[in-house]
Design an enzyme around this catalytic site. Sequence first.
Site, short mmCIF file in Angstrom:
data_model
loop_
_atom_site.label_atom_id
_atom_site.label_comp_id
_atom_site.label_asym_id
_atom_site.label_seq_id
_atom_site.Cartn_x
_atom_site.Cartn_y
_atom_site.Cartn_z
N ARG A 223 -5.47 9.11 -10.64
CA ARG A 223 -6.42 9.38 -9.42
C ARG A 223 -5.50 10.01 -8.28
O ARG A 223 -4.26 9.22 -7.94
CB ARG A 223 -7.07 8.24 -9.01
CG ARG A 223 -7.90 8.33 -7.69
CD ARG A 223 -7.20 7.76 -6.39
NE ARG A 223 -8.15 7.89 -5.39
CZ ARG A 223 -7.50 7.54 -3.88
NH1 ARG A 223 -6.42 7.03 -3.91
NH2 ARG A 223 -8.31 7.52 -2.93
N THR B 108 1.79 7.13 0.34
CA THR B 108 0.96 6.18 -0.33
C THR B 108 1.04 5.53 -1.74
O THR B 108 1.46 6.49 -2.38
CB THR B 108 -0.57 6.49 0.00
OG1 THR B 108 -1.43 5.26 0.05
CG2 THR B 108 -0.85 7.75 -0.73
N THR C 133 -1.89 3.31 3.37
CA THR C 133 -1.06 4.49 3.38
C THR C 133 -0.52 4.35 5.01
O THR C 133 -0.55 3.48 5.64
CB THR C 133 -1.87 5.66 3.74
OG1 THR C 133 -3.07 5.86 2.28
CG2 THR C 133 -1.37 6.90 3.84
N SER D 54 0.82 -1.33 -0.27
CA SER D 54 0.00 -0.02 -0.05
C SER D 54 0.84 1.24 -0.20
O SER D 54 0.37 2.55 -0.16
CB SER D 54 -1.10 0.01 1.39
OG SER D 54 -0.07 0.42 2.13
N THR E 244 -5.71 7.76 7.17
CA THR E 244 -5.52 6.76 6.18
C THR E 244 -6.95 6.19 5.94
O THR E 244 -7.82 6.75 6.62
CB THR E 244 -4.72 5.40 6.78
OG1 THR E 244 -5.37 4.92 8.04
CG2 THR E 244 -3.55 5.80 7.29
N GLY E 245 -7.29 5.47 4.79
CA GLY E 245 -8.44 5.04 4.52
C GLY E 245 -9.13 5.62 3.34
O GLY E 245 -8.34 6.02 2.39
#
Length: 356
Positions: A232, A222, A204, A84, A255-256
């Site tokens: 993106r 990330t 991340t 990630s 993060t997320g």
Amino acid sequence: MQRTLKRRTFLKTTATAGVSALLAENLGRLKTNAAAAGKPVVISSANGLEATAKAMELIQQGKDALDGVIAGVNIVEADPKDNSVGYGGLPNEEGVVELDASVMHGPSGRGGCVAALRNIMHPSQVARRLMERTDHVLLVGEGALRFARAHGFKEENLLTEESRAEWLKWKENLSPNDDWLPPHDVNAKGIGKVLEAYRRHYGTINCNALDTQGNLSGCTTTSGLSFKIPGRVGDSPILGAGLYVDNEVGAAGSTGRGEANLLACSSVMVVEFMRQGKSPEEACLLACKRIVNQTKMKRLLDDDGKPNFDVRFYAINKRGEFGSASIWDGGKFAVNTGEAKSRLVNSAYLFKRSTK
């Protein structure tokens, strides 16, 4: 002539006194800054046990917090097992790894960010170089790569065989598990349910620190959403969303699901909540509630009307207090307060996952 000499002497003496007063004022501010701050602390997302330990090691040697957090996240950026972040990160939908990163330096109030950067293992280092060597804050894509080349960063293939295999598995089962959606409105359901399929995930590392001088800094880096549309950009390289530092208040990162955080500009809100007197954990919980309240699209809600994704925040205040919170339970974060080893701590949360 005598009068002119006296005037010059007066001006020289006045200027010297002014400089001395300014230096004394700045020195006093630095002393007050350190005295008002708590003991050094480093926190990060759960994949940062080694990162927080490395950052604390440098901070205890007298290094700046930004030196510490960047050295810490570099370990994760170079780890092919963490798919990630950095090398080994899962690629975009065309099989190309694109990296995002941001840094923010509390004492100077400066920041630097790069997004959709290809072929460079350590985007956090490029972000710092951008902060230090340009008048810009954010570079993206080819421009970010050209800047990295100009400053001698080595280009290399970041796609490992493990990540290539995951990408091929996803591609072989592509439709409808991608980000291209048909026309839809706020009430549409049953489309875009792709986040958990074929290891579609966000990942991340955010790392924030308070150093021995009482100064704060942070970094977020990330490879973003796996198999994303090329170009993106999530929240990680956006100051105020994936990272924010105010040296008089605190530092926060996330993060997320980056799209949710971009719409809420949550990290700056976490810092502002701390400015209002909230603890780091309380501030993180409020940021989570803000995202829950802002999520209106039914395709992003579960059967109970709660978000079907997660976002997690991490924060330190000027006193060295720290905390983390996420929308859903089960989260952890890494902490080092000066001990030899870092430890994982449970994050606070809004909702508990159903055991059905």
